[in-house]
Enzyme design. Sequence first.
Site, mmCIF file in Angstrom:
data_model
loop_
_atom_site.group_PDB
_atom_site.id
_atom_site.type_symbol
_atom_site.label_atom_id
_atom_site.label_comp_id
_atom_site.label_asym_id
_atom_site.label_seq_id
_atom_site.Cartn_x
_atom_site.Cartn_y
_atom_site.Cartn_z
ATOM 1 N N GLY A 10 0.808 -1.214 0.000
ATOM 2 C CA GLY A 10 0.000 0.000 0.000
ATOM 3 C C GLY A 10 0.843 1.267 0.000
ATOM 4 C CG ASP A 33 -6.459 -12.889 2.877
ATOM 5 O OD1 ASP A 33 -6.882 -11.719 2.860
ATOM 6 O OD2 ASP A 33 -6.951 -13.799 2.189
ATOM 7 C CB THR A 98 -10.854 7.160 6.438
ATOM 8 O OG1 THR A 98 -11.373 8.021 5.415
ATOM 9 C CG2 THR A 98 -12.020 6.351 6.995
ATOM 10 C CE1 TYR A 122 -12.003 2.845 3.247
ATOM 11 C CE2 TYR A 122 -12.752 5.128 3.372
ATOM 12 C CZ TYR A 122 -11.747 4.184 3.482
ATOM 13 O OH TYR A 122 -10.475 4.586 3.834
ATOM 14 C CD1 TRP A 147 -9.743 13.415 0.455
ATOM 15 C CD2 TRP A 147 -9.161 15.294 -0.595
ATOM 16 N NE1 TRP A 147 -10.887 14.154 0.265
ATOM 17 C CE2 TRP A 147 -10.564 15.310 -0.378
ATOM 18 C CE3 TRP A 147 -8.564 16.379 -1.235
ATOM 19 C CZ2 TRP A 147 -11.378 16.363 -0.786
ATOM 20 C CZ3 TRP A 147 -9.370 17.436 -1.629
ATOM 21 C CH2 TRP A 147 -10.762 17.423 -1.417
#
Length: 282
Positions: A10, A33, A98, A122, A147
């Site tokens: 990521g 995972d 987030t 999400y 962002w």
Amino acid sequence: MRILVFGETGQVARALAPLLPKDAVCLNRAQADLLDPAACAAAIHSHAPDVVINAAAWTAVDKAEGEETDALTVNALAPGAMAAACASRGIPFLHVSTDYVFDGSGDAPWQTDAPTAPLNAYGRTKLAGEQAIRAAGGRAAILRTSWVFSTHGANFLKTMLRLSETRDALSIVDDQIGGPTPAEAIARALITMAEALFNGHPGGTWHIAGTPFVSWADFAREIFAAADRSVTVTGIPTADYPTPAPRPLNSRLDGTTLLRDFGLPQPDWKAQTRADVRRLIP
């Protein structure tokens, strides 16, 4: 301080890599995972680190609308299992969350203790992850951001550069306002916070987001200027760009407590945008 990182490929983990000590371990999906929370917890017990950083997440916002069960496993059940494993070992756990945990109302920057009310799947799964981490009862730090961009992976900056190769005009949303955040700044913050928690800081919730706050349209204009590409950007309302998942209009995050507690100012996204464009377009 031995650090274990989830989410090797990521944006944030890629930015973390050069900052980590040599004995750090970064796990990819094949090694841990996130659709298997028990395996993630087992990895922590197996590697026996001093600190764990979860930089992995389900970030496909629109796809989460139709696959919320899997998104919940990745964004909530797996981090909850990681946090519980860390709590059982008495080691710190750091997690990236987030701005989508908020509803995007108003125009004031969101404080860390503001009421949460996600608009989409999400956001709901990320909020559930925060709740599971807190419920684990260990020493944990949640770092909310927005962002995210970098030279790696899929992000707005790279998308704009790709589109500018074949387009000379674009219509881009101008009523969603937030702080573009360099992955490198998030990585540096996580390292600073990890050291503090390792040395006894009790943890909590903080915000990091780039400044100054800006619309997607103006972010795009800055990218094109940095790339010296002539692309006309026409601002449009969110209503004219429908997506499966509704987006918050106000993604401003207040980073006052991050500066107060760790000495970390909000990053200058314009400077990092120019630097990243130079890397992508030599």
